[in-house]
Design an enzyme around this catalytic site. Structure first.
Site, PDB file in Angstrom:
ATOM      1  N   ASP A  10       1.792  -1.188  11.813  1.00 47.53           N
ATOM      2  CA  ASP A  10       0.589  -1.502  11.204  1.00 47.53           C
ATOM      3  C   ASP A  10       0.174  -2.932  11.620  1.00 47.53           C
ATOM      4  O   ASP A  10      -0.968  -3.589  11.484  1.00 47.53           O
ATOM      5  CB  ASP A  10       0.495  -1.342   9.875  1.00 47.53           C
ATOM      6  N   LYS A  22       0.861  -1.253  -0.132  1.00 46.73           N
ATOM      7  CA  LYS A  22      -0.099  -0.050   0.014  1.00 46.73           C
ATOM      8  C   LYS A  22       0.958   1.312   0.005  1.00 46.73           C
ATOM      9  O   LYS A  22       0.711   2.214  -0.798  1.00 46.73           O
ATOM     10  CB  LYS A  22      -0.943   0.057   1.220  1.00 46.73           C
ATOM     11  N   ARG A  76      -6.228   1.911  17.961  1.00 46.32           N
ATOM     12  CA  ARG A  76      -5.871   0.420  17.833  1.00 46.32           C
ATOM     13  C   ARG A  76      -5.749  -0.348  19.001  1.00 46.32           C
ATOM     14  O   ARG A  76      -6.058  -1.409  19.120  1.00 46.32           O
ATOM     15  CB  ARG A  76      -5.162   0.017  16.738  1.00 46.32           C
ATOM     16  N   ARG A  99      -8.564  12.163  12.639  1.00 45.66           N
ATOM     17  CA  ARG A  99      -7.209  11.942  12.567  1.00 45.66           C
ATOM     18  C   ARG A  99      -6.746  13.135  12.545  1.00 45.66           C
ATOM     19  O   ARG A  99      -6.942  14.064  11.875  1.00 45.66           O
ATOM     20  CB  ARG A  99      -6.753  11.108  11.545  1.00 45.66           C
ATOM     21  N   ARG A 138      -7.574  -3.119   9.338  1.00 47.98           N
ATOM     22  CA  ARG A 138      -6.558  -4.121  10.312  1.00 47.98           C
ATOM     23  C   ARG A 138      -7.293  -4.795  11.516  1.00 47.98           C
ATOM     24  O   ARG A 138      -7.092  -5.724  11.779  1.00 47.98           O
ATOM     25  CB  ARG A 138      -5.407  -3.646  10.469  1.00 47.98           C
TER      26      ARG A 138
HETATM   27  C1  S3P Z   1       2.595   4.779   6.270  1.00 48.10           C
HETATM   28  C2  S3P Z   1       3.174   5.135   7.297  1.00 48.10           C
HETATM   29  C3  S3P Z   1       2.721   4.825   8.837  1.00 48.10           C
HETATM   30  C4  S3P Z   1       1.428   3.517   8.743  1.00 48.10           C
HETATM   31  C5  S3P Z   1       0.778   3.515   7.484  1.00 48.10           C
HETATM   32  C6  S3P Z   1       1.495   3.940   6.174  1.00 48.10           C
HETATM   33  C7  S3P Z   1       3.179   5.286   4.774  1.00 48.10           C
HETATM   34  O1  S3P Z   1       1.668   5.826   9.087  1.00 48.10           O
HETATM   35  O2  S3P Z   1       1.056   3.345   9.884  1.00 48.10           O
HETATM   36  O3  S3P Z   1      -0.146   2.568   7.414  1.00 48.10           O
HETATM   37  O4  S3P Z   1       2.646   4.746   3.894  1.00 48.10           O
HETATM   38  O5  S3P Z   1       3.918   6.257   5.239  1.00 48.10           O
HETATM   39  P1  S3P Z   1       2.709   7.005  10.132  1.00 48.10           P
HETATM   40  O6  S3P Z   1       3.460   7.516   9.187  1.00 48.10           O
HETATM   41  O7  S3P Z   1       1.794   7.829  10.537  1.00 48.10           O
HETATM   42  O8  S3P Z   1       3.036   6.241  11.277  1.00 48.10           O
END
Ligand code: S3P
Length: 448
Positions: free
Chosen positions: A327, A28, A358, A129, A403
């Site tokens: 995650d 992703k 979470r 958020r 998740r």
């Molecule tokens: C992500 C960073 C993470 C992660 C998210 C994807 C990214 O978040 O939890 O699912 O692709 O940069 P944070 O950077 O806020 O920790």
């Protein structure tokens, strides 16, 4: 409520061995970045293995709204004709990032140094958020933001007309904040510097270098210092997206707790900034091996093999590992429930501001399923009950969080009584083939 329609309740019932090959979808994080950086090049970027989950589809729609030509050729093949660094056009409509914090924060970063105005929104989860964590540095570039109270979406961002490069120490361990600053820095003249005290996923840095930007990382006493030379001409690329380790976590963890299982998950991205779960599981005694370790498209990959592991032991997960498995804590907490002994997870405050809180979401469902959980602001503890002893028999809520929904479906595969979740709709954001893939391996999932 599902983010895209009526709630879809589902029950997961104790099943026989999980066996076979689990081809999980594309990463992703890398998928979002491929579309955004492709949109910032002049010329055609081609992508294979793109995750076609709703989060990424929303980013594709957003890139079109900013003027890029994004085409789906079918079968995970996509192309992006970009507009060049600083070339984003002003969108006619509000940009809806759906459930995706990554989409919202990275796109806001990329547009903050373009002389345009855009308004961003999301679903009920995303609009709760925190966004001040990105508007704070983006304002330093000269952008302006007008959001709701506490800096939440919907929000209008007025891009800087004459952007100023920024030197920014990221105050929370967040790849999204780091990436927003780097993407904004692309269209600022001179050097943008980002310093992170804790290592977070580095896909943006790797991909910027691959697209031809001048970007250097050095390690100092303050952490990683990343320096980006602004206003590069990015050269289009072909990107082959590896499969997502965060999605692989679900069949892997399920195989570890379901007796007799043996599951192979091929071509998983094993970037060290993402591999914390697998290190932790191996420390707990999981039968988890890496086969065919290799590098593909600048990212380390391997085939993961997970087999039933009846003697997992509870473990202390150190705070410094949190970012590399951030995650994965929901499904990890399920595995910890089946281990012998207590698992303590430290330094996990960020879990409280994900698609849901979470810790709260998992603690509620685990307790309902008979597992003892304690939690504080930035830690939680699970008292493992040992293989065969987790009661289950609970109705759990997903809180619009993919998740959380998948973690409880995994729990139902090995608990003594079924687990029902109120809504599996959110799973489509990151792992749209979760249900058929897990059923093919042997899971017993039924729509209620
Ligand atoms: C992500 C960073 C993470 C992660 C998210 C994807 C990214 O978040 O939890 O699912 O692709 O940069 P944070 O950077 O806020 O920790």
């Amino acid at each position: 409520m599902s983010s895209h329609g009526d709630p879809i309740p589902m029950t997961s019932t104790k099943c026989g061995p999980l066996n076979g090959v689990a081809k999980v979808p594309g990463d992703k994080s890398i998928s979002h970045r491929s579309l955004i950086l492709g949109a910032l090049c002049v010329g055609e970027t081609t992508i294979t293995g793109l995750l076609e989950g709703q989060d990424v589809l929303d980013t594709a729609t957003a890139m079109r709204a900013f003027g890029a030509e994004v085409v789906n050729h079918g079968d995970g093949k996509w192309s992006v004709h970009g507009v060049g660094v600083g070339g984003f056009a002003e969108p006619d409509q509000v940009i809806d990032c759906g459930n995706s914090g990554t989409g919202a924060r990275l796109i806001m970063g990329a547009m903050a140094t373009c002389p345009i105005v855009a308004t961003f929104t999301g679903d009920t989860s995303l609009n709760k958020r925190p966004m001040a964590r990105i508007t704070e540095p983006l304002l330093q570039f000269g952008a302006q933001s007008f959001g709701r109270s506490s800096g939440r979406l919907p929000m209008t961002l007025v891009g800087a007309v004459e952007p100023i490069p920024v030197n920014y120490v990221v105050p929370v361990p967040s790849a999204q904040v780091k990436s927003a600053v780097l993407l904004a820095g692309l269209n600022a003249p001179g050097e943008t510097v980002v310093i992170e005290a804790e290592d977070t996923r580095d896909h943006t840095e790797r991909m910027l270098a691959a697209f031809g930007a001048e970007i250097k990382t050095k390690v100092s006493d303050a952490g990683r210092v990343i320096t980006l030379q602004g206003q590069p001409e990015l050269t289009p690329l072909h990107i082959d997206v590896p499969r997502d380790p965060s999605s692989a976590a679900f069949p892997v963890c399920a195989a570890l707790i379901v007796p007799g299982s043996d599951v192979l998950v091929p071509t998983i991205g094993l970037n060290p900034t993402r591999a914390g779960l697998f290190d932790t599981l191996r420390e707990m005694g999981a039968d988890l091996t890496y086969e065919n370790e290799r590098t593909e498209g600048g990212e380390p990959v391997a085939d993961l093999r997970a087999r039933f592991s009846p003697n997992l032991i509870g473990i202390e997960v150190p705070a410094h590992r949190a970012a590399s498995m951030i995650d994965e804590y929901p499904v990890f907490s399920v595995v910890a429930s089946f281990a012998n002994g207590t698992t303590h997870m430290a330094g996990v405050k960020e879990l409280r501001v994900k698609e849901s809180d979470r810790i709260e979401a998992m603690a509620a469902g685990l307790r309902a399923a008979g597992v003892s959980v304690e939690d504080g602001p930035d830690w939680w503890t699970i008292v493992g009950m040992g293989h065969g002893n987790v009661p289950g028999g609970a109705s759990c809520e997903s809180y619009l969080d993919h998740r959380i929904a998948m973690a409880f479906m995994v729990m139902g595969m090995a608990a003594n009584a079924p687990i029902t979740i109120d809504d599996v709709g959110p799973i489509a954001t990151s792992f749209p083939i979760f249900e058929p893939l897990m059923v093919r391996l042997g899971a017993d999932l039924s729509r209620v």
